[in-house]
Design a protein around this motif. Sequence first.
Motif, short mmCIF file in Angstrom:
data_model
loop_
_atom_site.label_atom_id
_atom_site.label_comp_id
_atom_site.label_asym_id
_atom_site.label_seq_id
_atom_site.Cartn_x
_atom_site.Cartn_y
_atom_site.Cartn_z
N PRO A 15 0.81 -1.29 0.10
CA PRO A 15 -0.02 -0.01 0.00
C PRO A 15 0.68 1.15 0.00
O PRO A 15 0.23 2.53 -0.54
N ALA A 16 2.17 1.03 0.45
CA ALA A 16 2.92 2.35 0.48
C ALA A 16 3.33 2.90 -1.00
O ALA A 16 3.53 4.01 -1.14
N THR A 17 3.13 1.97 -2.17
CA THR A 17 3.67 2.35 -3.32
C THR A 17 2.48 2.16 -4.34
O THR A 17 2.61 2.41 -5.58
N HIS A 18 1.28 1.45 -3.78
CA HIS A 18 0.22 1.12 -4.69
C HIS A 18 -0.22 2.55 -5.47
O HIS A 18 -0.43 3.58 -4.85
N GLY A 19 -0.54 2.11 -6.77
CA GLY A 19 -1.19 3.08 -7.67
C GLY A 19 -1.54 2.68 -9.13
O GLY A 19 -1.58 1.48 -9.09
N PRO A 20 -2.10 3.59 -9.59
CA PRO A 20 -2.34 4.90 -9.51
C PRO A 20 -3.77 5.14 -8.56
O PRO A 20 -4.51 4.09 -8.32
N LEU A 21 -3.59 6.07 -7.73
CA LEU A 21 -4.73 6.39 -7.01
C LEU A 21 -5.96 7.20 -7.59
O LEU A 21 -5.54 7.85 -8.41
N LYS A 22 -6.93 7.31 -6.90
CA LYS A 22 -8.06 8.02 -7.61
C LYS A 22 -7.94 9.54 -6.94
O LYS A 22 -7.86 9.91 -5.80
N ASP A 23 -8.51 10.44 -7.90
CA ASP A 23 -8.44 11.86 -7.32
C ASP A 23 -9.65 12.11 -6.46
O ASP A 23 -10.78 11.99 -6.78
N TRP A 24 -9.56 12.39 -5.10
CA TRP A 24 -10.60 12.59 -4.22
C TRP A 24 -10.78 13.99 -3.96
O TRP A 24 -11.66 14.55 -2.98
N GLY A 25 -10.22 15.03 -4.93
CA GLY A 25 -10.42 16.41 -4.63
C GLY A 25 -9.45 17.08 -3.62
O GLY A 25 -8.71 16.46 -2.91
N HIS A 26 -9.95 18.33 -3.34
CA HIS A 26 -9.07 19.17 -2.27
C HIS A 26 -9.70 19.26 -0.97
O HIS A 26 -11.01 19.14 -0.93
N GLN A 27 -8.93 19.59 0.07
CA GLN A 27 -9.55 19.52 1.33
C GLN A 27 -10.57 20.88 1.32
O GLN A 27 -10.02 21.96 1.06
N PRO A 28 -11.59 20.66 2.05
CA PRO A 28 -12.49 21.96 2.13
C PRO A 28 -11.70 22.64 3.21
O PRO A 28 -11.25 22.31 4.04
N SER A 29 -12.08 24.00 2.94
CA SER A 29 -11.86 25.08 4.15
C SER A 29 -10.50 25.10 4.55
O SER A 29 -10.13 25.11 5.86
N PRO A 30 -9.74 25.17 3.67
CA PRO A 30 -8.00 25.27 3.89
C PRO A 30 -7.76 26.38 4.79
O PRO A 30 -8.41 27.49 4.43
N ILE A 31 -6.87 26.15 5.93
CA ILE A 31 -6.21 27.24 6.59
C ILE A 31 -4.88 27.94 6.06
O ILE A 31 -4.58 29.14 6.02
N ALA A 32 -4.22 26.67 5.23
CA ALA A 32 -2.94 27.12 4.64
C ALA A 32 -2.74 26.08 3.57
O ALA A 32 -3.31 24.77 3.85
N GLY A 33 -2.34 26.58 2.36
CA GLY A 33 -2.17 25.48 1.36
C GLY A 33 -3.25 25.23 0.58
O GLY A 33 -4.57 25.70 0.96
N ASN A 34 -3.18 24.37 -0.22
CA ASN A 34 -3.98 23.87 -1.14
C ASN A 34 -4.13 22.19 -1.16
O ASN A 34 -4.12 21.60 -2.06
N SER A 35 -4.14 21.39 -0.06
CA SER A 35 -4.17 20.02 0.25
C SER A 35 -4.98 19.21 -0.89
O SER A 35 -6.23 19.40 -0.93
N LYS A 36 -4.26 18.28 -1.42
CA LYS A 36 -5.28 17.43 -2.54
C LYS A 36 -5.27 16.12 -2.06
O LYS A 36 -4.08 15.54 -1.73
N SER A 37 -6.34 15.45 -2.13
CA SER A 37 -6.52 13.98 -1.82
C SER A 37 -6.61 13.12 -2.76
O SER A 37 -7.21 13.45 -3.86
N ASP A 38 -6.03 12.02 -2.69
CA ASP A 38 -6.16 10.64 -3.57
C ASP A 38 -6.20 9.57 -2.92
O ASP A 38 -5.92 9.56 -1.80
N GLY A 39 -6.89 8.57 -3.33
CA GLY A 39 -7.02 7.33 -2.59
C GLY A 39 -7.55 6.06 -3.44
O GLY A 39 -7.87 6.51 -4.61
#
Length: 166
Positions: A15-39
Amino acid sequence: MPTNLTSSAPHIEAPATHGPLKDWGHQPSPIAGNSKSDGVLLYKGPDNQPESGVWQVTPGTWPLKIPRDELCYFIAGRATYRHESGELIEVKAGTLVHFRAGWKGVCTVHETLRTAYGFLYIAALPRLEFNSFASRHLPSRRIPLPSPLRMPLCEYSWVSVNAVWY
């Protein structure tokens, strides 16, 4: 054993290298940065309970509220979780954390984080009553137990039972 997400026991090899991961979008309500989630989902039950998979997120900071018990094994990266009480939880590869339902705070990802996660589901069980029939219909030579007697079903779930030994 190769990855098989449709198995009777879905599994992911490496699981540390499994891919490709699906795009799960960006974290809502960021305080800093623009974190993108995949899984990738390993399993998702009825009404999304239970749910397990691999989640990856890029650096950033956002408010976090955990809706139900979640067990996370951090595979890669580094982050800090600050509980609303001020408690600081630092995670890195190899850290195992159980976030209890309702946990609130702020997540700061310092290095891209990858986690094997599981939202836990424990069914609510009814209170069992064994005492009422026995007390009315059996002889009085009974030995009462502490009532209700609490029996653990697992670390997070208890059944209360009114019991009498005869």
